[in-house]
Design an enzyme around this catalytic site. Structure first.
Site, short mmCIF file in Angstrom:
data_model
loop_
_atom_site.label_atom_id
_atom_site.label_comp_id
_atom_site.label_asym_id
_atom_site.label_seq_id
_atom_site.Cartn_x
_atom_site.Cartn_y
_atom_site.Cartn_z
CG HIS A 1 -1.67 1.26 1.45
ND1 HIS A 1 -1.35 2.19 2.42
CD2 HIS A 1 -2.76 1.76 0.80
CE1 HIS A 1 -2.21 3.20 2.38
NE2 HIS A 1 -3.07 2.96 1.40
CG HIS B 1 -0.52 9.85 0.75
ND1 HIS B 1 -0.67 9.65 2.09
CD2 HIS B 1 -1.66 9.38 0.17
CE1 HIS B 1 -1.84 9.11 2.32
NE2 HIS B 1 -2.46 8.93 1.18
#
Length: 589
Positions: free
Chosen positions: A126, A172
């Site tokens: 992830h 991110h």
């Protein structure tokens, strides 16, 4: 043979402890006596021991001779070994050898690899580019390379336009993380994709790009990967291809792109102090115990929505650049409607969906069998809830016990959750693909489907005997565990699996001993051994503080070899210690 270690207690007083060769466990001495002649074990004797005690009934005389020769080579300084025989000390050395591993050795792929991808648990990362927490750590190719070297087969990249909107950053989105360039990530994947396994790498792309940048991605990906890139023959596949057919191929998976929103990064203006968090790995070398995290599903709130819901659903698929669209071999579908709608099984097209861990927990409260039936043909990816800004992980059994193939983990955060992940994927030769049990793949003869919450009868019982441990004095400094004395070790051992099988037990504490000998036996009744993982942790007891870390491992029960085995221990990251091992016996009844 013994040596002495001195521990300084104060300026005027020293303690001295002998580091002695420990007396062999009684079971080992009895077995050596039974399988030797005149206190010497020949290759023929060893072959019989390997067949009758270890269950290695296919071992050949030549293999037994090679094991004797390898052991003698280690002990060649002793004059006794001018013949091809083992005395008791040499036999114990053989039992502690790398070849006497609890899993098939040398590691090799043992499962059928010709089934569709949906029939496998897949080693999944992830936000694979993050070096630390989800909010302010650096993005880098280093964690991507590290994951691939460990056999991870699914790499996730979040693609955003850079500040000048003419190139692609991996970052991110909406956080303070420092970006890394897409082309660097692609090159790292190309170089390291098949170092640990030749089975396919699935590249999941979180797409926040405009059509012109999608076209740029398409050129980068095709130029970097070339013939290694897999293209689907049709947009809709009835079943996914098999890992075997995709060997040494890179497969791109993403959902239809969202229109890029200029304000998507406005979160960066949030107060940085509000993002500070204490990481679990800094707080405790062990990580959270699972009994604290499994019992009650967390209610879903606005902060825990799936990534698919974090941006407006714009109909932009028609704007997708054709070269980019061609890259997408596994279409990831957006979630619409309720649970039954998400899990609709379209017989004409296999698909992939993603669920946040909390949404999966909510779904399985009333729809557990629907989730499992969905995963018979389709791919289900589970990922950490948004509040895990410290990059902590969840119990992967929540996903695996409901058939989820892609249980996505933050590989940079070490602790019990990641140890389970590493344990599962030690199976099948460490290739990153583990065939799911048959009960996940089809209904039973009565048309019923497996439900992990059902009370099931015990299928088999695993008996484990913990004999002794060795190697700490070689791999650790004398004062690592205790400044004033040798360590006080004990072993925690148990099962992670369905709730009925999950348990932890422990041995007694042995004080002041670098080579502890416990000789304690444990039994673990298993209702679903196909999902069971054996957890082993060595603690060093500390009366005044938290126990020190003495090593850990996690082993798939469904591949355990019976008999007396040398179990190598690993550090917090999952790297194997050079010398530290436990001698254990495994029997199934």
């Amino acid at each position: 043979m013994s040596s002495k270690q001195t521990f300084k207690v104060c300026w005027c007083f020293r303690l001295r402890f002998k580091l002695c060769e420990v007396e062999p466990p009684a079971d080992i001495k009895e077995l050596f006596s039974r399988y030797s002649e005149n206190d010497m074990m020949t290759a023929e004797n060893l072959q019989r021991f390997m067949a009758e005690v270890q269950g290695d009934d296919k071992v050949t005389k030549e293999e037994a001779e090679a094991a004797v020769d390898a052991t003698i080579k280690e002990l060649k300084h002793l004059p006794i070994f001018h013949r091809r025989v083992l005395n008791l000390d040499a036999f114990i050395r053989y039992l502690f050898s790398d070849s006497n591993h609890p899993l098939p050795f040398p590691p090799k792929v043992m499962h059928d690899m010709e089934a569709p991808l949906a029939h496998y648990f897949i080693y999944t990362g992830h936000n694979s580019y993050l070096t630390g927490n989800q909010i302010s750590s650096d993005c880098s190719i280093v964690p991507i390379i590290e994951s691939l070297k460990r056999g991870v087969r699914v790499i996730e990249l979040d693609m955003w336009p850079n500040s000048t909107k003419d190139d692609i950053d991996i970052v991110h989105g909406g956080t303070l993380t420092a970006p890394v360039k897409l082309n660097k990530c692609l090159e790292a994947i190309k170089t390291h994709a098949f170092v640990a396994s030749e089975y396919p790498v699935i590249l999941t792309l979180e797409d926040h790009l405009t059509p012109d940048l999608q076209a740029k991605v398409a050129k980068m990906v095709t130029k970097t990967f070339g013939d290694v890139l897999y293209y689907s023959e049709s947009e809709n596949m009835i079943d996914f291809p098999s890992p075997e057919s995709l060997k040494k191929r890179i497969v791109v998976s993403t959902k239809p792109p969202k229109e890029y929103l200029d304000n998507a990064k406005s979160m960066k203006e949030n107060d940085e102090s509000s993002m500070k968090t204490k990481t679990s790995s800094d707080d405790d070398a062990w990580g959270v115990e699972f009994s604290d995290t499994l019992e009650k599903p967390v209610p879903i709130d606005e902060d825990h929505k799936d990534e698919e819901f974090q941006y407006e659903e714009e109909s932009v698929k028609q704007n997708m650049e054709p070269e980019y669209k061609q890259l997408i071999a596994i279409q990831a579908k957006k979630l619409k409607g309720g649970v039954k709608d998400w899990l609709h099984n379209d017989p004409t097209a296999a698909k992939r969906i993603s669920l946040r861990e909390t949404r999966l927990e909510k779904a399985i409260e009333n729809h557990a069998t629907d989730v499992i039936r969905f995963t018979q043909r389709n791919l289900l990816r589970v990922f950490p809830k948004g509040s895990r800004i410290d990059s902590s992980n969840y119990n992967p059994l929540i996903g695996w016990s409901h058939g989820a193939q892609m249980v996505a983990f933050n590989m940079q955060t070490h602790g019990r959750s990641l140890w389970l992940m590493q344990g599962m994927f030690r199976a099948n030769g460490g290739c990153g693909y583990v065939k799911k049990p048959d009960f996940f793949l089809k209904d039973d003869p009565d048309g019923k489907i497996f439900d992990p919450k059902n009370t099931l009868p015990v299928k088999k019982t695993l008996k484990v005997k913990v004999y002794m441990g060795d190697g700490w004095h070689l791999d650790f400094k004398r004062t690592h565990f205790d400044i004033y004395s040798p360590p006080d070790f004990y072993v925690k051992i148990g099962i992670a699996g369905v709730q009925a099988d999950s348990v932890m037990k422990k041995t007694k504490i042995l004080q002041d001993d670098w080579k502890p000998k416990w000789e304690e036996e444990f039994e673990f009744p298993l209702t679903v051994p196909e999902l069971a993982l054996l957890r082993v942790e060595v603690h060093e007891y500390d009366m005044t503080e938290k126990d020190d870390f003495g090593g850990q491992t996690c082993l798939p029960v469904f591949e355990l070899r019976s008999g007396i085995r040398a179990v190598p221990l690993h550090d917090q990251k999952g790297d194997k210690y050079k010398s530290v091992k436990l001698l254990m016996r495994f029997d199934f009844v």
